[in-house]
Every structure is written in structure tokens, then in C-alpha cells.
Design an enzyme around this catalytic site. Sequence first.
Site, PDB file in Angstrom:
ATOM      1  N   SER A   1     -12.369  26.168  40.632  1.00 38.66           N
ATOM      2  CA  SER A   1     -12.547  25.857  42.065  1.00 38.66           C
ATOM      3  C   SER A   1     -11.188  25.966  42.737  1.00 38.66           C
ATOM      4  CB  SER A   1     -13.061  24.425  42.218  1.00 38.66           C
ATOM      5  OG  SER A   1     -12.996  24.004  43.553  1.00 38.66           O
TER       6      SER A   1
ATOM      7  N   TYR B   1     -11.802  15.031  40.573  1.00 37.15           N
ATOM      8  CA  TYR B   1     -12.503  16.334  40.559  1.00 37.15           C
ATOM      9  C   TYR B   1     -11.468  17.460  40.510  1.00 37.15           C
ATOM     10  CZ  TYR B   1     -15.273  20.391  41.874  1.00 37.15           C
ATOM     11  OH  TYR B   1     -15.854  21.644  41.887  1.00 37.15           O
TER      12      TYR B   1
HETATM   13  P1  NDP Z   1     -25.133  22.708  41.840  1.00 38.81           P
HETATM   14  O1  NDP Z   1     -25.139  21.212  41.930  1.00 38.81           O
HETATM   15  O2  NDP Z   1     -26.090  23.462  42.699  1.00 38.81           O
HETATM   16  O3  NDP Z   1     -25.335  23.174  40.327  1.00 38.81           O
HETATM   17  C1  NDP Z   1     -24.710  22.502  39.261  1.00 38.81           C
HETATM   18  C2  NDP Z   1     -25.332  22.974  37.953  1.00 38.81           C
HETATM   19  O4  NDP Z   1     -24.621  22.366  36.871  1.00 38.81           O
HETATM   20  C3  NDP Z   1     -26.782  22.580  37.829  1.00 38.81           C
HETATM   21  O5  NDP Z   1     -27.503  23.646  37.270  1.00 38.81           O
HETATM   22  C4  NDP Z   1     -26.745  21.414  36.863  1.00 38.81           C
HETATM   23  O6  NDP Z   1     -27.921  21.412  36.069  1.00 38.81           O
HETATM   24  C5  NDP Z   1     -25.541  21.748  35.997  1.00 38.81           C
HETATM   25  N1  NDP Z   1     -24.934  20.556  35.423  1.00 38.81           N
HETATM   26  C6  NDP Z   1     -24.219  19.601  36.069  1.00 38.81           C
HETATM   27  N2  NDP Z   1     -23.872  18.629  35.220  1.00 38.81           N
HETATM   28  C7  NDP Z   1     -24.396  18.967  34.007  1.00 38.81           C
HETATM   29  C8  NDP Z   1     -24.399  18.349  32.726  1.00 38.81           C
HETATM   30  N3  NDP Z   1     -23.779  17.182  32.518  1.00 38.81           N
HETATM   31  N4  NDP Z   1     -25.030  18.966  31.711  1.00 38.81           N
HETATM   32  C9  NDP Z   1     -25.650  20.148  31.904  1.00 38.81           C
HETATM   33  N5  NDP Z   1     -25.679  20.791  33.088  1.00 38.81           N
HETATM   34  C10 NDP Z   1     -25.066  20.201  34.121  1.00 38.81           C
HETATM   35  O7  NDP Z   1     -23.640  23.135  42.180  1.00 38.81           O
HETATM   36  P2  NDP Z   1     -22.879  24.564  42.173  1.00 38.81           P
HETATM   37  O8  NDP Z   1     -23.776  25.664  41.838  1.00 38.81           O
HETATM   38  O9  NDP Z   1     -22.117  24.622  43.431  1.00 38.81           O
HETATM   39  O10 NDP Z   1     -21.843  24.286  40.991  1.00 38.81           O
HETATM   40  C11 NDP Z   1     -21.642  25.169  39.909  1.00 38.81           C
HETATM   41  C12 NDP Z   1     -20.174  25.137  39.523  1.00 38.81           C
HETATM   42  O11 NDP Z   1     -19.407  25.636  40.616  1.00 38.81           O
HETATM   43  C13 NDP Z   1     -19.634  23.738  39.232  1.00 38.81           C
HETATM   44  O12 NDP Z   1     -18.785  23.822  38.110  1.00 38.81           O
HETATM   45  C14 NDP Z   1     -18.833  23.402  40.488  1.00 38.81           C
HETATM   46  O13 NDP Z   1     -17.802  22.498  40.233  1.00 38.81           O
HETATM   47  C15 NDP Z   1     -18.301  24.782  40.851  1.00 38.81           C
HETATM   48  N6  NDP Z   1     -17.869  24.972  42.218  1.00 38.81           N
HETATM   49  C16 NDP Z   1     -18.719  24.719  43.275  1.00 38.81           C
HETATM   50  C17 NDP Z   1     -18.264  24.918  44.568  1.00 38.81           C
HETATM   51  C18 NDP Z   1     -19.105  24.595  45.759  1.00 38.81           C
HETATM   52  O14 NDP Z   1     -18.555  24.475  46.879  1.00 38.81           O
HETATM   53  N7  NDP Z   1     -20.413  24.467  45.621  1.00 38.81           N
HETATM   54  C19 NDP Z   1     -16.940  25.464  44.833  1.00 38.81           C
HETATM   55  C20 NDP Z   1     -16.125  25.666  43.665  1.00 38.81           C
HETATM   56  C21 NDP Z   1     -16.597  25.449  42.409  1.00 38.81           C
HETATM   57  P3  NDP Z   1     -28.805  20.124  35.703  1.00 38.81           P
HETATM   58  O15 NDP Z   1     -28.581  19.094  36.766  1.00 38.81           O
HETATM   59  O16 NDP Z   1     -30.206  20.640  35.642  1.00 38.81           O
HETATM   60  O17 NDP Z   1     -28.292  19.726  34.375  1.00 38.81           O
HETATM   61  C1  8X3 Z   2     -15.878  22.758  45.288  1.00 38.52           C
HETATM   62  C2  8X3 Z   2     -15.060  23.081  46.476  1.00 38.52           C
HETATM   63  O1  8X3 Z   2     -13.293  22.129  48.080  1.00 38.52           O
HETATM   64  O2  8X3 Z   2     -15.297  20.786  47.666  1.00 38.52           O
HETATM   65  O3  8X3 Z   2     -15.159  22.840  44.115  1.00 38.52           O
HETATM   66  O4  8X3 Z   2     -13.611  20.998  45.986  1.00 38.52           O
HETATM   67  S1  8X3 Z   2     -14.275  21.665  47.061  1.00 38.52           S
END
Ligand code: NDP
Ligand code: 8X3
Length: 250
Positions: free
Chosen positions: A138, A151
Site C-alpha cells: 500500500s 496499518y
Molecule cells: P477488501 O476488504 O474488499 O478485501 C479484503 C480481502 O482479504 C477479503 O477477500 C478478505 O476475505 C481477505 N482477508 C482479510 N483478512 C483475512 C484473513 N485474516 N484471512 C483470510 N482472508 C482475509 O479490501 P481490498 O480488496 O481493498 O484489500 C485487499 C488488499 O489490498 C489488502 O491487503 C489491503 O490492505 C490492500 N490495499 C487496499 C487499498 C484500498 O484502498 N482498498 C489500498 C492499498 C492496499 P474474507 O473476509 O472472506 O476472509
Molecule cells: C489502503 C490505502 O491510504 O487508506 O492501504 O492506507 S490507505
Amino acid sequence: MSKLAIITGATSGIGRATAVAFANLGIDLVICGRRIERLNELKEELSSKVKVHTLTFDVRDREAVETALNSLPEELKQVDILLNNAGNAHGLGTIQDGDVADWDAMIDGNVKGLLYVSKVVMPWMIARQTGHIVNISSIAGKQTYPNGNVYCASKAAVEAISEGMRLDLNPHNIKVTNIAPGAVETEFSMVRFKGDAQKSDAVYQGFQPLVAEDIADIIAFTVTRPAHVVLADILVYPTAQASPAVIKRQ
Ligand code: NDP
Ligand code: 8X3
């Protein structure tokens, strides 16, 4: 021969969109997450295009990770791509007021979970002297912002792990890509704010955020480069964003 990818966090957001993008490329899938109904729905949606296998486990539970992945039949251990995407933020507040359970969820999920999954899959890639690991970091891992503390630390760890993987897996012909998105509208903020839709919606108001498909497109491009090319480190913002805190809103 078709390729095979393991995607963690395939039930939502970036992971789900990437599963769809990979299926459109003819890449067979092992899709992982905790929400089994969503995995089954996705399997049904994509099964006409590619082979899809589901695995349900919490990445924080080392034994569950090992048991689930090791249960795969031999042909599903011939993994070409590992997308380490599962993760979330839990809470947004000062470090002095931080909730230790939130810290545990982020360190255990975003950092240790990624390591647990990789620990099982890396030997399979090493045995074949080929593979591509894509880690979702991220902007939070590159720049710490106020109230992001743990985070941000968890994502800084992902950045370091990506570099470490690239160095240590270099002798084994394994590509490592680190992708650091800015604001992507997924379920991310609903999880961060524990289901508070008002707070979650406010994050994406007044500008056009990225959507999960934007990141999926980039991942699909990344994994389809020729064998001698690796996109090592990718930072991607919505056009309206210039840093974690600088977003041009209407
Ligand atoms: P979502 O919340 O839409 O998706 C998160 C996914 O991670 C879900 O499929 C969830 O599945 C899975 N997950 C979370 N915790 C666990 C766990 N303990 N065990 C297994 N699976 C887990 O968020 P995003 O798609 O946005 O996030 C995906 C990645 O992108 C993350 O690593 C996030 O930090 C990163 N990210 C997101 C950004 C944003 O602005 N959205 C920006 C930068 C990075 P389930 O709950 O079914 O287990
Ligand atoms: C997700 C983007 O800026 O909320 O990783 O941390 S931010």
C-alpha cells in the site's frame, strides 16, 4: 499449457477482481478466503472459463494455512502465480489510543499471514525453478500518515518482505512484484471502520477513487510480461491523489 494462480482474499475487492481478470486470461485458480459462500459463488461464476478450486482458511491461523494448502492435489501445487492480497486495516486512530486486538489483526493478518502462505508455496516454486509472487502492499507502506500507525507498519513490513523475497529467490528464477495502491474503493474502509457506512463512504467522497478492477488490470499486465521482464515495484494512485493525505476533492 494453462497457468495456475493462488489468490488470497478472493472473496472481495482487489482479490476478487483479479480472479475474474485471471479467468479471462485462461489462468486456472485456487481462490482463498474465510467467507466460503462467496468463494462458492465466484467458483460458479468462473468455472465455465477455467478450473477453480476453493480453500477456506484464516491467514492468521498458521496450522489452518498449512493444512489447507498442503491438502491441494499435486497438480494444484504446480503454482505459477501467488497473489498475496488478503489483508485489511482495522481502526484509524492515534497509536496511544490503539486497540491491541486491532494491532494483532493487522500484524497477524497482513504480515504473518502473508508469510505463512508464502512459506508453503515458495518451496513448490523453487522445486520448479519458476514462479511469480505478487504482494499487495500500500502507499501506507511507503508513507506513514497520521492515525495510520500500525496499518502503515504492517504494509511497510510487506514492502520489506517483497524486497527480501526478490533477493533471496533470485537464484531460483522467481519473479517478485510489490504493488502499492492508494485509495481503492472496496470493502476496505467498511472493515477499517467496523461497518460504519458513513465513515466508510466519506473516504471516497468528492473524487474518483480507484476501483478493484483498476488494480486487477495492473496485476494481469504484470503477470503476462515475457519471462525476462519483472515489474518489481508499482505505486498506483487515483489521479486525484498525490499522497496518503493529499486528495483533490470537489
Ligand atoms: P477488501 O476488504 O474488499 O478485501 C479484503 C480481502 O482479504 C477479503 O477477500 C478478505 O476475505 C481477505 N482477508 C482479510 N483478512 C483475512 C484473513 N485474516 N484471512 C483470510 N482472508 C482475509 O479490501 P481490498 O480488496 O481493498 O484489500 C485487499 C488488499 O489490498 C489488502 O491487503 C489491503 O490492505 C490492500 N490495499 C487496499 C487499498 C484500498 O484502498 N482498498 C489500498 C492499498 C492496499 P474474507 O473476509 O472472506 O476472509
Ligand atoms: C489502503 C490505502 O491510504 O487508506 O492501504 O492506507 S490507505
